[in-house]
Design a protein around this motif. Structure first.
Motif, PDB file in Angstrom:
ATOM      1  N   SER A 249      72.188   6.021  65.281  1.00 19.44           N
ATOM      2  CA  SER A 249      71.095   6.571  64.465  1.00 19.44           C
ATOM      3  C   SER A 249      71.150   5.964  63.066  1.00 19.44           C
ATOM      4  CB  SER A 249      71.214   8.100  64.373  1.00 19.44           C
ATOM      5  OG  SER A 249      70.163   8.629  63.594  1.00 19.44           O
ATOM      6  N   ASN A 250      69.967   5.763  62.485  1.00 12.87           N
ATOM      7  CA  ASN A 250      69.879   5.225  61.124  1.00 12.87           C
ATOM      8  C   ASN A 250      69.505   6.286  60.099  1.00 12.87           C
ATOM      9  OD1 ASN A 250      70.452   2.523  61.881  1.00 12.87           O
ATOM     10  ND2 ASN A 250      68.334   2.253  62.565  1.00 12.87           N
ATOM     11  N   GLN A 251      69.089   7.458  60.551  1.00  8.40           N
ATOM     12  CA  GLN A 251      68.703   8.535  59.642  1.00  8.40           C
ATOM     13  C   GLN A 251      69.619   9.739  59.850  1.00  8.40           C
ATOM     14  OE1 GLN A 251      66.137   7.073  61.658  1.00  8.40           O
ATOM     15  NE2 GLN A 251      65.685   5.649  59.996  1.00  8.40           N
ATOM     16  N   TYR A 252      69.998  10.367  58.735  1.00  4.68           N
ATOM     17  CA  TYR A 252      70.906  11.509  58.810  1.00  4.68           C
ATOM     18  C   TYR A 252      70.367  12.726  58.071  1.00  4.68           C
ATOM     19  CZ  TYR A 252      74.011   7.926  60.531  1.00  4.68           C
ATOM     20  OH  TYR A 252      74.556   6.906  61.278  1.00  4.68           O
ATOM     21  N   GLY A 253      69.113  12.665  57.621  1.00  2.00           N
ATOM     22  CA  GLY A 253      68.522  13.803  56.938  1.00  2.00           C
ATOM     23  C   GLY A 253      68.446  15.028  57.820  1.00  2.00           C
ATOM     24  N   ASN A 254      68.241  14.823  59.143  1.00  2.00           N
ATOM     25  CA  ASN A 254      68.193  15.945  60.075  1.00  2.00           C
ATOM     26  C   ASN A 254      69.510  16.706  60.075  1.00  2.00           C
ATOM     27  OD1 ASN A 254      69.346  13.579  61.161  1.00  2.00           O
ATOM     28  ND2 ASN A 254      68.989  14.232  63.248  1.00  2.00           N
ATOM     29  N   VAL A 255      70.623  15.975  60.104  1.00  2.00           N
ATOM     30  CA  VAL A 255      71.951  16.596  60.119  1.00  2.00           C
ATOM     31  C   VAL A 255      72.243  17.294  58.790  1.00  2.00           C
ATOM     32  CG1 VAL A 255      74.436  16.169  60.306  1.00  2.00           C
ATOM     33  CG2 VAL A 255      72.836  14.929  61.791  1.00  2.00           C
TER      34      VAL A 255
ATOM     35  N   ASN B 138      63.825   9.626  55.896  1.00  4.45           N
ATOM     36  CA  ASN B 138      65.211   9.888  56.298  1.00  4.45           C
ATOM     37  C   ASN B 138      65.337  11.129  57.173  1.00  4.45           C
ATOM     38  OD1 ASN B 138      67.407   8.034  54.853  1.00  4.45           O
ATOM     39  ND2 ASN B 138      65.671   8.238  53.466  1.00  4.45           N
ATOM     40  N   GLU B 139      64.200  11.704  57.578  1.00  7.02           N
ATOM     41  CA  GLU B 139      64.125  12.823  58.529  1.00  7.02           C
ATOM     42  C   GLU B 139      64.737  14.114  58.001  1.00  7.02           C
ATOM     43  OE1 GLU B 139      65.329  11.790  62.472  1.00  7.02           O
ATOM     44  OE2 GLU B 139      64.019  10.046  62.566  1.00  7.02           O
TER      45      GLU B 139
ATOM     46  N   ARG C  22      74.307   5.979  53.817  1.00  8.28           N
ATOM     47  CA  ARG C  22      73.413   5.721  54.942  1.00  8.28           C
ATOM     48  C   ARG C  22      71.962   6.107  54.641  1.00  8.28           C
ATOM     49  NH1 ARG C  22      78.435   6.901  57.476  1.00  8.28           N
ATOM     50  NH2 ARG C  22      78.830   5.658  59.355  1.00  8.28           N
ATOM     51  N   LEU C  23      71.695   6.625  53.437  1.00  5.64           N
ATOM     52  CA  LEU C  23      70.323   6.992  53.083  1.00  5.64           C
ATOM     53  C   LEU C  23      69.464   5.748  52.952  1.00  5.64           C
ATOM     54  CD1 LEU C  23      70.954   9.724  50.351  1.00  5.64           C
ATOM     55  CD2 LEU C  23      70.165  10.104  52.697  1.00  5.64           C
ATOM     56  N   GLU C  24      68.361   5.715  53.667  1.00  6.98           N
ATOM     57  CA  GLU C  24      67.458   4.562  53.626  1.00  6.98           C
ATOM     58  C   GLU C  24      66.541   4.624  52.415  1.00  6.98           C
ATOM     59  OE1 GLU C  24      65.342   4.142  57.288  1.00  6.98           O
ATOM     60  OE2 GLU C  24      67.001   3.068  58.233  1.00  6.98           O
TER      61      GLU C  24
END
Length: 433
Positions: free
Chosen positions: A374-380, A168-169, A415-417
């Protein structure tokens, strides 16, 4: 170990994975071998391009005379879960720089304790307690060095959670804090219940997200969006204006709006604002300096409810232009709501750079744009948590109406994969009261 086995030469093979290498060895020798070391090596490619990682396994054949003893380490390797084995396969078990460093430091210490460097060291003359203390200090420093791979003793649940966070970045520092909290919170028995652990992790992630509260606005309310080029600042400004127009119509309250653009270089920005302004019979005014902004504000402040100010986009590293924009907006008495915009697909280190370089604007909160891309929001989530920044809005498309919404923890969590989200639980815990 029998002499015959001691004299057996070491051999090496390379394989794409540790399991593949073990399978080949078992097929060739039926378990009559001993794995000595494993390490990751780069193979193939040309001049450093096209290389890929493989696992190099160093082994020795066992005594063919019937010694069936199998090393405990080799047996433990076969018993590891697949995702643990993958993490372990990336770790080199050959002599490490840390071990070499320990040996050198110990040798230097022994030399300093000897009164005659060239003479034979008299251990009886040395304080063994002092020597042990120094060796422990060196050993502790080696142990404190950060590890870049999973520990052999790390619980499979922790390894799996880390893999999911990486997918999830989330940033390394955010993941590290989660892992430390897991170890401090759960017992070994509790770690066996993977679903309960990952449910708790989702709660922790939600708690780390700060959503900006609506403030009491004075009239006229002034909204400014700043940020790098290409993140959709003008589109977002129009969406906010449309949202307020629609809300006012529902409440049957008149709403007087005005646009001011400081982006005189980009024709498209002015045209976009003009099209929306024509639809609602609004004005679009242009300002190129702080004096222009002040004159316009003084002239219209008593006749409008909201003023939306569009700004030019610059690279976050373009400090001179960012400083010039700051001076244009630095108008006494303006007291605007400033939002920093960046897209959801921006890399974590770039988000950090954007947040830092736009600090002079004293922005109230952030707007995350292009969330549909975007599919990943861990960066944000990671960077906002680490920088103690709140989020106000997210945008999800190009339409002026209906593609912007107030940010919420739930919108990020769903949205967490790979995480199994208990929607009822997070609605109860993080839903609006």
């Amino acid at each position: 170990m029998p002499a015959m086995e001691m004299n057996e030469p070491t051999r090496t093979i390379t394989a794409r994975t540790l399991e593949e290498g073990k399978s080949r060895l078992y097929k060739d020798y039926q378990g009559d071998y001993e794995i000595l070391n494993k390490r990751t090596v780069l193979v193939g490619g040309f001049l450093g391009f096209g290389q890929h990682e493989e696992i190099e396994i160093t082994y020795r054949l066992r005594n063919r005379g019937g010694n069936n003893l199998q090393s405990s380490y080799s047996q433990a390797s076969y018993n590891q879960p697949a995702y643990v084995s993958r993490a372990l396969s990336e770790r080199s078990y050959s002599a490490s720089p840390a071990a070499d460093d320990f040996g050198k430091k110990r040798e230097e210490l022994l030399k300093t304790l000897s009164p005659q460097p060239e003479a034979k060291l008299d251990l009886n003359a040395i304080s063994l307690k002092y020597l042990a203390k120094k060796i422990d200090e060196i050993d502790k420093k080696i142990d404190e060095r950060p590890s870049v791979v999973a520990s052999q003793e790390e619980h499979p649940t922790i390894v799996r959670i880390e893999e999911m966070l990486v997918q999830n970045e989330f940033t390394y520092s955010y993941i590290k804090k989660i892992k430390e909290r897991i170890k401090a919170t759960f017992s070994l028995d509790q770690l066996e219940d993977f679903y309960s652990v990952q449910k708790e992790i989702v709660d922790w992630i939600g708690e780390s997200i700060v959503v900006s509260n609506d403030a009491v606005h004075r009239t006229p309310r002034i909204v400014i969006i700043v940020g790098p080029t290409g993140v959709g600042k003008t589109t977002t400004l129009v969406k906010l204006a449309a949202q307020n127009v629609i809300a006012a119509k529902k409440n049957q309250k008149p709403l007087r709006l005005c646009f001011i653009t400081t982006d005189s270089m980009r024709v498209g920005a002015f045209e976009q604002l003009s099209r929306f302004a024509e639809l609602f019979e609004l004005d679009v005014l242009t300002a190129e300096s702080a004096d222009d902004v002040k004159k316009i504000y003084d002239r219209i402040r008593n006749s409008v409810d909201m003023i939306f100010i569009d700004t030019s986009g610059y690279s976050p590293n373009d400090s001179s232009h960012i400083g010039a924009l700051k001076s244009v907006l630095d108008v006494p008495g303006l007291n605007p709501e400033v939002y920093l915009a960046f897209s959801a697909s921006t890399k974590a280190r770039d988000i950090k750079n954007i947040i830092q370089n736009y600090e002079p604007f004293a922005y109230k909160s952030v707007i995350v744009t292009k969330c549909d891309e975007s599919n990943q929001y861990g960066n944000v989530i990671s960077v906002l948590s680490e920088k103690n920044k709140s989020v106000s809005y997210i945008t999800t498309g190009q339409k002026a109406a209906g593609c912007i919404e107030k940010a919420s923890r739930i919108k990020f969590l769903i949205r967490l994969e790979d995480f199994e989200i208990d929607r009822d639980h997070i609605e109860n815990k993080f839903g609006e009261k």
